[in-house]
Design a protein around this motif. Sequence first.
Motif, short mmCIF file in Angstrom:
data_model
loop_
_atom_site.label_atom_id
_atom_site.label_comp_id
_atom_site.label_asym_id
_atom_site.label_seq_id
_atom_site.Cartn_x
_atom_site.Cartn_y
_atom_site.Cartn_z
N HIS A 143 0.83 -1.22 0.00
CA HIS A 143 0.00 0.00 0.00
C HIS A 143 0.86 1.26 0.00
O HIS A 143 0.61 2.20 -0.76
N ARG A 144 1.89 1.23 0.85
CA ARG A 144 2.72 2.43 1.05
C ARG A 144 3.57 2.75 -0.18
O ARG A 144 3.69 3.92 -0.58
N HIS A 145 4.16 1.72 -0.78
CA HIS A 145 5.15 1.96 -1.84
C HIS A 145 4.63 1.75 -3.26
O HIS A 145 5.28 2.18 -4.21
N PRO A 197 1.40 5.62 -4.10
CA PRO A 197 2.01 6.49 -5.12
C PRO A 197 1.27 6.43 -6.46
O PRO A 197 1.14 7.43 -7.15
N ASN A 198 0.77 5.24 -6.80
CA ASN A 198 0.01 5.09 -8.03
C ASN A 198 -1.30 5.90 -7.99
O ASN A 198 -1.77 6.39 -9.01
N ALA A 199 -1.85 6.03 -6.78
CA ALA A 199 -3.13 6.72 -6.61
C ALA A 199 -3.01 8.23 -6.51
O ALA A 199 -4.02 8.94 -6.60
N TYR A 200 -1.78 8.75 -6.30
CA TYR A 200 -1.62 10.19 -6.07
C TYR A 200 -2.28 11.07 -7.12
O TYR A 200 -3.01 12.01 -6.76
N PRO A 201 -2.05 10.85 -8.43
CA PRO A 201 -2.67 11.76 -9.41
C PRO A 201 -4.19 11.80 -9.30
O PRO A 201 -4.78 12.88 -9.26
N ALA A 202 -4.82 10.63 -9.23
CA ALA A 202 -6.28 10.58 -9.11
C ALA A 202 -6.74 11.13 -7.77
O ALA A 202 -7.72 11.88 -7.68
N MET A 203 -6.03 10.78 -6.70
CA MET A 203 -6.39 11.21 -5.36
C MET A 203 -6.33 12.73 -5.23
O MET A 203 -7.25 13.37 -4.71
N PHE A 204 -5.25 13.32 -5.73
CA PHE A 204 -5.11 14.78 -5.63
C PHE A 204 -6.12 15.50 -6.51
O PHE A 204 -6.57 16.59 -6.17
N ALA A 205 -6.47 14.89 -7.64
CA ALA A 205 -7.53 15.48 -8.48
C ALA A 205 -8.84 15.53 -7.69
O ALA A 205 -9.56 16.54 -7.72
N GLY A 206 -9.12 14.46 -6.95
CA GLY A 206 -10.32 14.41 -6.12
C GLY A 206 -10.26 15.41 -4.98
O GLY A 206 -11.26 16.08 -4.67
N ILE A 207 -9.10 15.52 -4.34
CA ILE A 207 -8.95 16.45 -3.22
C ILE A 207 -9.08 17.90 -3.69
O ILE A 207 -9.74 18.71 -3.03
N LYS A 208 -8.47 18.20 -4.83
CA LYS A 208 -8.57 19.57 -5.36
C LYS A 208 -10.02 19.92 -5.67
O LYS A 208 -10.48 21.01 -5.34
N PHE A 209 -10.71 18.99 -6.31
CA PHE A 209 -12.12 19.24 -6.64
C PHE A 209 -12.94 19.41 -5.37
O PHE A 209 -13.80 20.30 -5.27
#
Length: 204
Positions: free
Chosen positions: A118-120, A124-136
């Motif tokens: 999960h950590r490594h 990291p794979n989820a960061y782009p999608a996750m940050f897109a969600g957080i920004k929205f």
Amino acid sequence: MVAIETLIEATLEHIVLVYTTLFISIVISIPLAFMSLYSKKLAFVVMRFANLVQAVPSFAVVAIMVPLIGIGFTPAVIAIMLRALLPIIKNTYIGLSNVDPALIDYAEGVGLSQWQIHRHIRLPNAYPAMFAGIKFAAILANSIAVLTAFIGSGGLGEIIFQGLIGYNTKTLLIGAIPAIGLAILIELSFTLLEKKLTPAHMRE
């Protein structure tokens, strides 16, 4: 005319409301997204509930807090959070799920624990999608925080509504311009944070 002290106080109230809600939404959403990886039933329930709440108009979500909880800061946080959960949960879950199964098999083969995977790998794979969600979610929270002035949350919404009620364009702009500025600041700050945390090979 709005006094500078009033504007500063309203801006600080607005920032506290938005970021408190965003923090709580992240703390709830990311563990739920991880848990949903292990349970299709939980994933179904979580997504259904989040989609259902998202389908309700923002003003209705804010208004229903009054008979249920009352007025003030806490009902405002809950109202905003209900709308902010979906983009974070959905995007994080998608990001965590869209990992090459062969990569997971290899990681397990070399002895990595589920926590290390999960950590490594997944996170990291989820960061782009996750940050897109957080920004929205953050931009959504910023806009709904204006509406929650109707239920006593304070903030810039109070100044904006004073301007609307009094047909005073100056007062309206004094409240609206900082709210727009905060939306831009949120977008830029989370974009920078995403670039800092996302591994170079995963950036577009």
